[in-house]
Write an enzyme that holds these catalytic residues in place. Structure first.
Site, PDB file in Angstrom:
ATOM      1  CB  ALA A  57      30.920  32.718  34.275  1.00  0.00           C
ATOM      2  CE1 TYR A  99      44.735  38.741  26.328  1.00  0.00           C
ATOM      3  CE2 TYR A  99      43.751  41.212  25.984  1.00  0.00           C
ATOM      4  CZ  TYR A  99      43.863  40.073  25.076  1.00  0.00           C
ATOM      5  OH  TYR A  99      43.514  39.238  24.226  1.00  0.00           O
ATOM      6  NE  ARG A 117      23.970  22.768  34.948  1.00  0.00           N
ATOM      7  CZ  ARG A 117      23.666  23.555  34.476  1.00  0.00           C
ATOM      8  NH1 ARG A 117      25.301  24.061  35.529  1.00  0.00           N
ATOM      9  NH2 ARG A 117      23.732  24.079  33.570  1.00  0.00           N
ATOM     10  CG  LEU A 167      30.829  41.779  20.516  1.00  0.00           C
ATOM     11  CD1 LEU A 167      28.731  41.697  19.472  1.00  0.00           C
ATOM     12  CD2 LEU A 167      30.163  41.094  21.908  1.00  0.00           C
ATOM     13  CE1 TYR A 171      32.792  24.223  32.056  1.00  0.00           C
ATOM     14  CE2 TYR A 171      33.418  23.569  33.766  1.00  0.00           C
ATOM     15  CZ  TYR A 171      32.206  24.817  33.370  1.00  0.00           C
ATOM     16  OH  TYR A 171      31.912  25.311  34.079  1.00  0.00           O
ATOM     17  CB  THR A 176      25.089  27.571  41.064  1.00  0.00           C
ATOM     18  OG1 THR A 176      26.756  28.072  41.588  1.00  0.00           O
ATOM     19  CG2 THR A 176      23.718  28.816  41.617  1.00  0.00           C
ATOM     20  CE  LYS A 228      44.620  45.372  23.713  1.00  0.00           C
ATOM     21  NZ  LYS A 228      45.537  44.721  22.820  1.00  0.00           N
TER      22      LYS A 228
END
Ligand code: NAD
Ligand code: UDP
Ligand code: UDP
Length: 341
Positions: free
Chosen positions: A118, A163, A190, A67, A149, A179, A109
């Site tokens: 996250a 990085y 969930r 992107l 995950y 959350t 960068k």
């Protein structure tokens, strides 16, 4: 907002549950917000109210592909978060976590942007230390159905740290604990969304196992406060920061609370426990308290009441329930269960 404090901020996964609340808050603060999402689990409904704002833009894009945009800050939230969603296409989940992180770090960068990841309490796996502190390395099954995950997010943390060490990037890693709140997907499987939808529909609440496993639930508004404080923090420590509400409850407790709050006549039914379901989870938030001068403000009762109001309205709206039904048909449920339970 003065030009000097107005930032161009990219939010990946911005059409999802947490991402849409974050975009809303950043737009209200006067920043220029670019929301990038491939609508894998997020929906346009979540951000429809922002589309008319001059300082909000939406781009359909999959973060596993490069992107090229010019921004000052990046919040990297793109990734399915509920077990049934991330296990639906586990290879894509790992690609999103790992390739997505590489692309966003490469972007940060190139343009010199500050970047927030996250991450998740799942990096601790089925923790053997309780409550979980940031220095605990975790207890994760690397080959089970949750691994796409858990290991994807662990690898993303590694990339963020490397990085920082190798290229001097300014990073933020939030280890987010469970959350909940308005805009959770009604069919995401969930526990809070399931129990509230079941209670409101008069169906039995499906408690997995005997319901004695625990989680610590944070209301979404508190979590978004913490995201922004963490991003804005000048003296960032050399590592991740736990974000969550330390108030720990069992799944049976939360089922009973939701039955009470909704005034539902639903029964509670017990179902087999999913494979590798973590037994206990509670954040130690001493680091967040100290660094961010933050702690959750919303009680479980108040947060659940607001969540129930949201799902009630959703169920009453014919178009939203059509949306939920369409999505429910496209995801497999339930998740694989323990063979010995
Ligand atoms: P969500 O599923 O509602 O949101 C994720 C968003 O990412 C969706 O809008 C989805 O369409 C988008 N997305 C997924 N793959 C993508 C891709 N390849 N390219 C672009 N967009 C993509 O989940 P959420 O609860 O809002 O979680 C947001 C983030 O917070 C996730 O990274 C999740 O791992 C993390 N997190 C959430 C929780 C929680 O309790 N909600 C806990 C720990 C970590
Ligand atoms: N990247 C991107 N946008 C950018 C710059 C980089 O999406 O503006 C992606 C690109 O796919 C690249 C990855 O980020 O492969 C990692 O970039 P980095 O510069 O770290 O390494 P590279 O692979 O370019 O050597
Ligand atoms: N759970 C449950 N009934 C449901 C959905 C989930 O008892 O209908 C349990 C699940 O087994 C887990 C806990 O609730 O022990 C939290 O599950 P969720 O998928 O919300 O989050 P995670 O396991 O990722 O913390």
């Amino acid at each position: 907002m003065k030009e000097v404090s107005r930032k161009r901020i990219l939010v990946t996964g911005g059409a999802g549950f947490l991402g849409s609340h974050l975009c809303e808050r950043l737009v209200a603060l006067g920043h220029d917000v670019l929301c990038v999402d491939n609508f894998y689990t997020g929906t346009k409904d979540n951000i429809a109210h922002l589309l008319d704002c001059a300082n909000f833009e939406m781009m359909r894009h999959d973060v596993t592909f490069p992107l090229y945009v010019e921004v000052d800050e990046i919040y990297n939230l793109a990734c399915p978060a509920s077990p049934i969603h991330y296990q639906h296409d586990p290879v894509q989940t790992t690609k999103t976590s790992v390739h997505g992180a590489i692309n966003m770090l490469g972007l940060a960068k190139r343009v010199g942007a500050k970047i927030f990841q996250a991450s998740t309490s799942e990096v601790y796996g089925d923790a053997r230390v309780h409550p979980q502190k940031e220095d605990y390395w975790g207890h994760v099954n690397p080959i089970g159905p949750r691994s796409c995950y858990d290991e994807g997010k662990r690898c993303a943390e590694t990339l963020f740290m490397d990085y920082r060490r190798q290229h001097g990037l300014e990073i933020r890693i939030a280890r987010i604990f469970n959350t909940y709140g308005p805009r959770m997907h009604p069919a995401d499987g969930r526990v809070v969304s399931n129990f509230v939808m079941q209670a409101l529909s008069g169906e039995p609440l499906t408690v997995y196992g005997d319901g004695s496993q625990t989680r610590s639930f944070c209301f979404v508004d508190d979590m978004i406060d913490a995201f922004i404080r963490l991003m804005n923090l000048d003296a960032y420590p050399d590592g991740p920061v736990n974000l969550g509400n330390p108030h720990e409850v069992s799944m049976l407790d939360i089922a009973q609370r939701i039955v009470e709050i909704t005034g539902s006549s639903s029964a509670i039914e017990f179902r087999p426990l999913p494979i590798d379901d973590p037994w206990h989870r509670q954040p130690d938030i001493a680091r967040a308290r100290q660094l961010l001068a933050w702690q959750p403000q919303t009680s479980l009762g108040d947060g659940l009441a607001e969540t129930v109001r949201y799902f009630s309205a959703l169920l009453q709206s014919a178009s939203a329930s059509k949306g939920a039904a369409r999505f429910a048909a496209s995801v497999p449920a339930p998740v694989p269960v323990q063979s010995n339970v």
